[in-house]
Design a protein around this motif. Sequence first.
Motif, short mmCIF file in Angstrom:
data_model
loop_
_atom_site.label_atom_id
_atom_site.label_comp_id
_atom_site.label_asym_id
_atom_site.label_seq_id
_atom_site.Cartn_x
_atom_site.Cartn_y
_atom_site.Cartn_z
N GLU A 99 0.90 -1.02 -0.19
CA GLU A 99 -0.17 0.29 -0.42
C GLU A 99 0.63 1.29 -0.11
OE1 GLU A 99 -0.98 -3.37 0.85
OE2 GLU A 99 -1.06 -2.38 2.87
N ALA A 149 2.02 1.62 -3.23
CA ALA A 149 0.87 2.23 -4.40
C ALA A 149 0.78 3.57 -4.32
CB ALA A 149 -0.56 1.12 -4.36
N ALA A 186 0.61 7.23 -6.93
CA ALA A 186 -0.95 6.84 -6.68
C ALA A 186 -0.71 8.78 -6.75
CB ALA A 186 -1.87 6.61 -6.03
N ARG A 211 5.62 -8.52 -5.25
CA ARG A 211 3.76 -8.01 -4.89
C ARG A 211 4.25 -6.78 -4.41
NH1 ARG A 211 3.47 -13.02 -0.70
NH2 ARG A 211 4.87 -11.66 0.61
N GLY A 264 3.33 -5.19 -8.46
CA GLY A 264 1.41 -5.32 -8.40
C GLY A 264 1.10 -3.98 -8.18
N PRO A 265 1.71 -2.75 -7.27
CA PRO A 265 0.63 -1.35 -7.41
C PRO A 265 1.17 -0.87 -8.92
CG PRO A 265 2.44 -1.74 -5.56
CD PRO A 265 2.66 -3.20 -6.11
N ALA A 306 1.20 -1.57 -11.78
CA ALA A 306 -0.25 -2.82 -12.59
C ALA A 306 -0.64 -1.80 -12.56
CB ALA A 306 0.21 -3.99 -12.28
N GLU A 307 -1.56 -1.41 -11.60
CA GLU A 307 -2.55 0.10 -11.25
C GLU A 307 -2.54 0.92 -12.38
OE1 GLU A 307 -3.96 0.74 -7.54
OE2 GLU A 307 -3.25 -1.75 -6.53
N HIS A 308 -1.15 1.21 -12.39
CA HIS A 308 -1.30 2.53 -13.35
C HIS A 308 -1.47 2.22 -15.15
CE1 HIS A 308 -1.29 5.28 -10.09
NE2 HIS A 308 -0.67 4.48 -9.31
N GLY A 321 -1.46 -1.50 -16.36
CA GLY A 321 -2.02 -2.52 -17.01
C GLY A 321 -0.59 -3.55 -16.03
N ALA A 322 -1.37 -4.81 -15.79
CA ALA A 322 -1.02 -5.82 -15.35
C ALA A 322 0.14 -6.90 -15.70
CB ALA A 322 -1.81 -7.27 -14.13
N ALA A 372 3.10 -4.07 -17.13
CA ALA A 372 3.93 -4.54 -15.44
C ALA A 372 5.02 -5.16 -15.65
CB ALA A 372 3.34 -4.17 -13.98
#
Lengths: 219, 219
Positions: free
Chosen positions: B80, B83, B87, B137, B141-142, B144-146, B148-149, B152
């Motif tokens: 987090e 992330a 973000a 992880r 992961g984090p 990928a949210e921006h 795409g998986a 990333a």
Amino acid sequence: MDEPGGGGGRRRGRRPGSPNTREAVLAAARSAFATHGYGKATIRSIARDAGVDPSLVIQFFTSKEDLFRASLELIVGPPEDVAASVAAAEGTLGTRMATFYFGLWERSETRPALTAMALSAASEPEARNAIRQLMGRQFIGPIAEHIGAERAARRVPLAATQLLGMAFLRYVVPTDPMASMPVADVIQVVAPVIDRYLTGDLDAVLTAELRPFGAAGPG
Amino acid sequence: MDEPGGGGGRRRGRRPGSPNTREAVLAAARSAFATHGYGKATIRSIARDAGVDPSLVIQFFTSKEDLFRASLELIVGPPEDVAASVAAAEGTLGTRMATFYFGLWERSETRPALTAMALSAASEPEARNAIRQLMGRQFIGPIAEHIGAERAARRVPLAATQLLGMAFLRYVVPTDPMASMPVADVIQVVAPVIDRYLTGDLDAVLTAELRPFGAAGPG
């Protein structure tokens, strides 16, 4: 490579102090550093592997650090090779530098030695000194002819961060996608980064002047 | 942090199996890995440092590798945090990723542990597995949210080559100019490189598709 004639042969084998002895010591040193790393390789064991007396090793190379440096130079090749590579006609300076660097790593006979030496640098201050001198002589020197000595001393190390990080994750700790990329792709992927570091305009992103290459602080 | 009340005190100190025991084990593990590296740190010595029985360590963490992974997560922080950092509103994705990464290295209390762990990864396959899982992880992961998986998994490792190489020559083997640059300059120097790897057009330089992140071959 044998000496033609052999020199009369009071004893069989290489003559103490001949150029072949130096070669034999270097070959043994390179193998010892690649197998055991800097810390565990000893002058005594290298002398034994080369079939000479330890005092002869010291006669040619004043210290283990000096021997390590000479072994590295044997792997990387003379500065003229880097100079010839960066002077070659094709591609940008970054492309040519990357081509030379990854060419070293791609050869199966030099990769284990480069890996062991990179790891030694992390843990052994003497190995670190030797690699710093190598960096100055084999890389900063030849590239200085193209971008100027002042600039090379400040910028070649930045290029080294990218080359080293890629080599680490491609060869030392093989990780995809880097490990499975064709080497030509690796070169093309990093070349613009190297060009930026060597010749790009960094003024807009730097608040402080770049200090020239060198050790920072203790170690 | 003491447990309020203490639980009645048949014995002084932490209760076996309490959350505080887990914290004590993790703190001891982190310190042991930072001081001795992965290979030389043992479950037994970590248990002794934490003042618990080795069986309790295994109760919380199934293996040394698992304990190492948990220690790394303690240093890097939860996904987090990455992330939240990527973000954040200011700067490009590359700037934000570099800010998070060098932020970890800049803290004097985490730098020795990161250094020891980076070196462990080079020599110990189990440490390498743990770092690979962490990479997946906490970073892929984090991000990928921006982007795409799929993207990333192929591109974050390329960004890692630059971040890792810079960290190595700035912190592990301190070398100028990297070691003496203000961290803000370091971030701004590498940010465009990270942006290129994460979101730039690489089609023109790649002849083969980038395989997704993962171990390549044995080890």
